[in-house]
Scaffold this motif. Structure first.
Motif, short mmCIF file in Angstrom:
data_model
loop_
_atom_site.label_atom_id
_atom_site.label_comp_id
_atom_site.label_asym_id
_atom_site.label_seq_id
_atom_site.Cartn_x
_atom_site.Cartn_y
_atom_site.Cartn_z
N LEU A 72 -9.00 4.24 4.37
CA LEU A 72 -8.10 4.57 3.39
C LEU A 72 -7.74 3.59 2.62
N PRO A 75 -5.35 10.03 1.39
CA PRO A 75 -3.99 9.41 1.02
C PRO A 75 -3.06 10.31 0.63
N HIS A 100 -17.04 9.74 5.28
CA HIS A 100 -16.21 9.06 3.95
C HIS A 100 -16.55 9.89 2.83
N CYS A 105 -12.07 5.21 -1.28
CA CYS A 105 -12.36 6.40 -0.12
C CYS A 105 -11.09 7.31 -0.33
#
Length: 250
Positions: A127, A157, A221, A229
């Motif tokens: 990430l 995130p 992913h 990502c």
């Protein structure tokens, strides 16, 4: 039920005899198996041997232990996990969940928890955050036809997920990917990494796996148009409940 007794009956004989009785229809769908002690007495073996035999039948999807007590004949149809079609944007942009593609109208149950957690090393690297920094997570446990079949934990995130419907237990039509699309992070590419292994004690407990049942570990992913990502999803699948099939052009 007519199980042939025998003083020298082996573990394999018990498995084979019970399988034959189930597959022949002598014990039909929903029928209760005799108790472990009763079968052990008939075969002249320890109860542990019988328990292991029943666990093998459960792993094969032929029987299921019920919380209210006893083991019952239950033919569990394997879940086809068809890739890459199950991830087609037309599905989730149209309000369909990925699980709809897998299980259609079969009975499903879902337990979900959400929050933020320090990023493990493998999550942080993908990430693009520092290990230990907060990331958003969605943890799910899926049951199909009253059998736990999958664990899945997504990491995103926090600058993307925090304060959005992604952090609700119900993300709404189309799920997480539809919500990402609405906030400008539509996934355009996926990469999945798959391996088969034996489950951890926690996975065994949460999925209620019979002893000796393997799992599929699949880590996906999801990338947006900028190549970032935006989600990592690690899924743990009951290896005896799924059929993984892949279709792609030559």
């Amino acid at each position: 039920m007519s199980v042939t007794p025998g003083r020298s009956a082996s573990y394999r004989r018990i498995v084979d005899d019970l399988r034959r009785i189930i597959e022949s229809g002598e014990l039909g769908e929903g029928s209760k198996l005799p108790g472990v002690r009763e079968i052990a007495t008939r075969y002249g073996v320890p109860t542990g041997t019988v328990s292991r035999a029943i666990a093998e039948l459960a792993a094969a999807g032929l029987v299921q232990a019920k919380r209210r007590g006893g083991t019952y004949v239950r033919r569990f149809a394997a879940i086809p996990r068809s890739s890459p079609g199950r991830l087609a944007k037309e599905r989730w942009l149209g309000g369909e969940t990925i699980q709809d593609a897998d299980t259609k109208d079969r009975r499903r149950e879902l337990n979900t928890s959400t929050g933020e957690t320090p990023a493990p090393d493998w999550v942080a690297a993908a990430l693009g955050v520092a290990a230990g920094e907060p990331v958003a997570f969605r943890d799910r446990r899926y049951a199909v036809d009253e059998r736990f079949v999958q664990l899945a934990t997504s990491y995103l995130p926090v600058d993307i997920a925090r304060g959005t419907q992604i952090m609700h237990t119900d993300t709404g039509p189309g799920g997480t990917y539809a919500r990402l699309a609405e906030i400008g992070h539509r996934p355009v590419r996926f990469t999945e990494y798959l391996r088969a292994r034996m489950p951890s004690p926690e996975e065994t407990d949460r999925l209620e796996l019979p002893v000796g049942t393997p799992v599929f570990e699949i880590t996906r992913h999801a990338f947006n148009e900028e190549g970032r990502c935006v989600e990592i999803n690690r899924m743990i699948l009951d290896g005896m409940a799924y059929l993984l099939d892949y279709s792609f052009p030559a």
